[in-house]
Motif scaffolding. Structure first.
Motif, PDB file in Angstrom:
ATOM      1  N   GLN A   1      -3.079   4.679  -2.454  1.00  0.00           N
ATOM      2  CA  GLN A   1      -3.280   4.510  -3.232  1.00  0.00           C
ATOM      3  C   GLN A   1      -3.372   2.721  -2.455  1.00  0.00           C
ATOM      4  N   PRO A   2      -4.153   1.839  -2.816  1.00  0.00           N
ATOM      5  CA  PRO A   2      -4.317   0.570  -1.880  1.00  0.00           C
ATOM      6  C   PRO A   2      -2.753  -0.260  -3.205  1.00  0.00           C
TER       7      PRO A   2
ATOM      8  N   PRO B   1       4.311  -2.236   2.521  1.00  0.00           N
ATOM      9  CA  PRO B   1       4.307  -1.002   2.352  1.00  0.00           C
ATOM     10  C   PRO B   1       5.275  -0.025   2.214  1.00  0.00           C
TER      11      PRO B   1
ATOM     12  N   ASP C   1       0.827  -1.297   0.141  1.00  0.00           N
ATOM     13  CA  ASP C   1      -0.108   0.128  -0.022  1.00  0.00           C
ATOM     14  C   ASP C   1       0.592   1.540  -0.311  1.00  0.00           C
TER      15      ASP C   1
ATOM     16  N   GLY D   1       0.877   0.687  -4.795  1.00  0.00           N
ATOM     17  CA  GLY D   1       0.037   1.711  -4.153  1.00  0.00           C
ATOM     18  C   GLY D   1       1.091   2.769  -4.610  1.00  0.00           C
TER      19      GLY D   1
END
Length: 430
Positions: A141-142, A71, A17, A123
């Motif tokens: 954005q994921p 992430p 993410d 993302g």
């Protein structure tokens, strides 16, 4: 059992993410968004290992997952990409989608490495979403979801010549005599329980690979006996040596045997039955010639049809040289390419939900420019490698089949106008 089939579950990595954060440092007023992008998920890659001969590694483990992307982080730090997972398979392995049975990839010929499932794209962090009117975006954005698939692995051995015939006609003996293979040999049916490969060495480096296919019987194409399990292994062969017991040591008629086996080949795959054949009339050392010469009877039946017959003894070696050189001559006159199965199933097709929305609009800021966006478009671009020929062909097919091209024309697009999709720009031409 010979491990020539396996069913496994594969899953690519999820994209990491994007991160939401803002720069907060002393003496830096209004630092702005600095959330970094997530890492890309790992790919599932199949690769040929020349040292492997079976699919035994996949018999007792059925789930294979690539690494997820990490992430993003603050200070514009990019998340780490997920680790790719490389699955080694023998040359000649075909990967099929489990439910439909359609071919995804054929790991033979020049195809020694192929990405089957691509990892999800990472993302974007909130640093990408700052605009003049939105200077402190609080969203990112994921990462795109992982992709998963059940696949069947099938090994179709790669040999120039297939050796077929009823059980106990001497195929294993012939293979042990003319190659370096050491198959199990005994005088009972179904001694051979898996295909044996051997290399025939002829003068001048003109050898070839021969595969001893387990004995076929009537009904093999319908699953009777062992034949059905191994008929797939002759699909790549270019020439067939049809071996028959000319001495009728088990009381069968050799001419009738040849017709029955050819019928099984035709029932399984008509194209295989049309490949060049030679007949090896074996066991002439045990032959008793009475009123009728069985070798001549076989020749009278099949040579007018263009199939040469060679009288041989796999035990003594008589007649083998002539047989092998005839096979080599046939091979020399045939195309050299390996039989490669075409791709029928494209994993990227299943990645896009037909119910996801999208919009097609004319830009109010740029002249002669049209904007296509929405979850459906974003997902398609995330799973499609536009740098590859296949990926770009899929992209064009997607635009046509989803009706996007029709909607662009309805919106008034003309040749030479620009189409924008999430940072990508294309010129429109019919």
């Amino acid at each position: 059992m010979f491990a020539d089939r396996a069913k496994i579950f594969i899953r690519s990595g999820k994209g990491g993410d994007g991160h939401v954060s803002f720069r907060r440092e002393l003496y830096v007023p209004a630092g702005g968004p600095d959330g970094g992008d997530g890492g890309k998920g790992g790919d599932i890659i199949f690769e040929v290992d020349k040292g492997m001969t079976t699919l035994a590694d996949y018999r007792h483990r059925g789930k294979f997952c690539a690494g997820d992307g990490e992430p993003g982080n603050k200070k514009r730090c990019h998340g780490k990409n997920g680790n790719d997972l490389i699955l080694k398979v023998p040359e000649g392995t075909i990967i099929k989608e489990s439910e439909s049975g359609k071919v995804i990839a054929d790991m033979s010929g020049g195809n020694s490495r192929q990405v089957i499932l691509r990892g999800g794209r990472g993302g974007q962090g909130n640093m990408h979403y700052a605009t003049a009117t939105m200077q402190a975006p609080k969203y990112a954005q994921p990462g795109q979801s992982a992709r998963e698939l059940w696949v069947n692995l099938e090994l179709k051995v790669i040999a120039d010549v297939g050796l077929v015939g009823f059980p106990n006609v001497g195929k294993s003996t012939l293979l042990s005599r003319v190659t370096n293979a050491q198959p199990k040999i005994a005088n009972y049916h179904f001694t051979t329980l898996n295909p044996n490969l051997g290399v025939v060495d002829l003068e001048g480096g003109r050898g070839f690979i021969i595969a001893d296919i387990p004995g076929l019987i009537e009904g093999a194409s319908e699953g009777v006996g062992l034949g059905h399990e191994f008929l797939r292994h002759i699909e790549r062969t270019r020439v067939i040596i049809h071996m028959v017991d000319a001495a009728s040591t088990e009381g069968r008629d050799p001419v009738d045997d040849i017709y029955k086996i050819n019928e099984e080949l035709r029932a399984y795959n008509p194209e295989i039955a049309e490949r060049p054949q030679v007949i090896a009339a074996n066991k002439i050392d045990a032959l008793y010639v009475g009123d009728e010469d069985p070798i001549q009877r076989i020749r009278d039946e099949f040579e007018p049809k263009g199939v040469k017959v060679f009288a041989i003894s796999a035990v003594s070696g008589k007649g083998l040289k002539e047989l092998l050189y005839q096979v080599r001559e046939i091979l020399d006159n045939l195309p050299q390419e390996t039989v490669v199965f075409e791709q029928e199933f494209f994993p990227e097709d299943m990645a896009i939900d037909s119910n996801l929305p999208y919009t097609v609009e004319k830009s109010t800021e740029e002249e002669n420019t049209y904007i296509v966006e929405g979850p459906k478009i974003e997902k398609m671009l995330g799973y499609t490698n536009l740098d590859s020929e296949k990926g770009f062909a899929f992209f064009q097919k997607f635009l046509k089949e989803t009706g996007i091209l029709d909607e662009l024309e309805t919106a008034g697009i003309q040749e030479g106008d620009t189409v924008r999709m999430y940072g990508l720009a294309f010129d429109y031409y019919k």
